[in-house]
Design a protein around this motif. Sequence first.
Motif, mmCIF file in Angstrom:
data_model
loop_
_atom_site.group_PDB
_atom_site.id
_atom_site.type_symbol
_atom_site.label_atom_id
_atom_site.label_comp_id
_atom_site.label_asym_id
_atom_site.label_seq_id
_atom_site.Cartn_x
_atom_site.Cartn_y
_atom_site.Cartn_z
ATOM 1 N N THR A 247 -6.353 1.423 -6.815
ATOM 2 C CA THR A 247 -5.849 0.089 -6.475
ATOM 3 C C THR A 247 -5.721 -0.077 -4.971
ATOM 4 O O THR A 247 -6.108 -1.109 -4.411
ATOM 5 C CB THR A 247 -4.485 -0.153 -7.142
ATOM 6 O OG1 THR A 247 -4.631 -0.053 -8.561
ATOM 7 C CG2 THR A 247 -3.950 -1.532 -6.795
ATOM 8 N N ARG A 248 -5.177 0.959 -4.306
ATOM 9 C CA ARG A 248 -5.024 0.861 -2.851
ATOM 10 C C ARG A 248 -6.378 0.780 -2.159
ATOM 11 O O ARG A 248 -6.552 0.020 -1.196
ATOM 12 C CB ARG A 248 -4.245 2.056 -2.300
ATOM 13 C CG ARG A 248 -4.026 1.953 -0.784
ATOM 14 C CD ARG A 248 -3.229 3.118 -0.238
ATOM 15 N NE ARG A 248 -2.938 2.906 1.159
ATOM 16 C CZ ARG A 248 -3.706 3.311 2.164
ATOM 17 N NH1 ARG A 248 -4.851 3.949 1.913
ATOM 18 N NH2 ARG A 248 -3.365 3.073 3.411
ATOM 19 N N ALA B 180 -10.255 -2.328 0.876
ATOM 20 C CA ALA B 180 -11.605 -2.877 1.037
ATOM 21 C C ALA B 180 -11.561 -4.395 1.167
ATOM 22 O O ALA B 180 -12.438 -4.995 1.814
ATOM 23 C CB ALA B 180 -12.473 -2.481 -0.149
ATOM 24 N N ARG B 181 -10.522 -5.021 0.592
ATOM 25 C CA ARG B 181 -10.419 -6.483 0.641
ATOM 26 C C ARG B 181 -9.494 -6.971 1.754
ATOM 27 O O ARG B 181 -9.199 -8.160 1.823
ATOM 28 C CB ARG B 181 -9.897 -7.017 -0.706
ATOM 29 C CG ARG B 181 -10.833 -6.757 -1.858
ATOM 30 C CD ARG B 181 -10.429 -7.562 -3.092
ATOM 31 N NE ARG B 181 -8.989 -7.522 -3.360
ATOM 32 C CZ ARG B 181 -8.466 -7.677 -4.570
ATOM 33 N NH1 ARG B 181 -9.272 -7.853 -5.608
ATOM 34 N NH2 ARG B 181 -7.177 -7.653 -4.755
ATOM 35 N N ARG B 182 -9.029 -6.043 2.624
ATOM 36 C CA ARG B 182 -8.120 -6.469 3.686
ATOM 37 C C ARG B 182 -8.778 -7.589 4.493
ATOM 38 O O ARG B 182 -9.989 -7.599 4.715
ATOM 39 C CB ARG B 182 -7.752 -5.287 4.582
ATOM 40 C CG ARG B 182 -8.888 -4.762 5.428
ATOM 41 C CD ARG B 182 -8.522 -3.436 6.085
ATOM 42 N NE ARG B 182 -9.546 -2.949 6.988
ATOM 43 C CZ ARG B 182 -10.672 -2.355 6.605
ATOM 44 N NH1 ARG B 182 -10.928 -2.185 5.318
ATOM 45 N NH2 ARG B 182 -11.537 -1.932 7.506
ATOM 46 N N PRO C 278 -3.317 -3.740 1.827
ATOM 47 C CA PRO C 278 -2.478 -2.856 1.015
ATOM 48 C C PRO C 278 -1.002 -3.034 1.350
ATOM 49 O O PRO C 278 -0.646 -3.331 2.500
ATOM 50 C CB PRO C 278 -2.963 -1.456 1.389
ATOM 51 C CG PRO C 278 -4.332 -1.660 1.937
ATOM 52 C CD PRO C 278 -4.307 -2.991 2.619
ATOM 53 N N GLY C 279 -0.151 -2.825 0.351
ATOM 54 C CA GLY C 279 1.270 -3.024 0.561
ATOM 55 C C GLY C 279 1.861 -2.151 1.648
ATOM 56 O O GLY C 279 2.740 -2.581 2.398
#
Length: 420
Positions: free
Chosen positions: A156-157, A162-164, A183-184
């Motif tokens: 998930t991270r 990758a979508r940042r 990411p969180g």
Amino acid sequence: MTELVTHLHTLASRFDPDQIPDSDVAGLVVDLGRAGRLVDGMLTRAARRATETSAHETTGAKDAATLIATATGTSTAAAKKMLRTSSQLVDQPDVDKAVTDGTLSTDQAVVVSETVADAPEKAGELIVDATTQTLPELRKKARDIRTAADPDRETTRRRHLARRAFRSWTETDGEWKAFLSGPGDLGARIEAALRGEHDAVFRTAHAAGQREDDACYRFDALLNLLEGHTADGDAGTTPKGADETPATGTAEAGETVARRPRRTGRQTKVIIRVDGSALVRGEVEDGETCEIAGIGPVALSAVREQIPDAHITYVITSAQDVTVAHLGRQVTAHQRTALEARGYQCEVPGCTADHLLEIDHVTGWAITKQTRLGDLAWLCTSHHRQKSRRHYRLLGPPGQRTWTTQTGVEISRDPPAQAA
């Protein structure tokens, strides 16, 4: 459906809200809200058909998302979420029924459907919560459920990384807007960098008699940090070991000018709670903790990457016992970190204040003559004043607080929860 739209158009053209009796306004709002959810629900359930039949080709639209976005006047991103939800409803009968009945709005359906895809057993609970909670509250609960149900946080991270993204655009009237995602754990670092400056901006504005929305102060804090100056007069973070700037400065003609107050009291670091055994082993097992305070569970790889960072503080459960009491009034550095790990928010049930908080001795140091972690709580300025001057009382252990008047009348209560 075409006839229905024609009748609605006729009704809308005759509709005059100023002619509605005052006593009927509340009912009118409820009925119109239900009508809107019913229509939105039909569109959400039908959206998948736009993809299955290539309906966009008959209108010249680029794709099904563009067709829906144009028809509804929303963004393509919102249309894509609707399409995804529409496809998921086929395998989610309980959620589909709630959408059909007008119980869920489109935004609520998106949140509930995404969560039920990962945790099917939570469908009924989320549908009930949607009728009593605000959309932000529903999203927070859904986030907690999806995080707990995530079988592979590392994957998930990597997907979030990758979508940042950072996107910015200018509206038609010239207003600049931006969107940020990632990411969180990395988002927590950005939030931590803003906290101290946010409080300095808040204090400076209020000292000048200015009252604005908190989001305005966060924008100003971000701009200050990017431009390298801060609201309290600092040129940035003071390097470790460097001399502190004097509290006053000398202006022209020998005038002494007091500096603005320095940032104090606000959590300005990322707090990570992690089991020491998980760090050693290299993976988190069931029942072990690996999370960022205020963000939630994160991948262990995120923790390992940030260990060398000087602005990261860890609460490792097998390390030093921070609960030991001491006879002084002041809170120790270890106790402050443990308090921040508990969550930086006023602990009076129902209060959402999360800035300019003060650490309070729940029982009162003058009575106990000890400073014990379990007897410390975050209070906002308003509630701290009520407790000190009007003798309100905060009772119960962390996570199970009650707030009462001097005479013992209970005002609010935390929902039952396990002790932190």
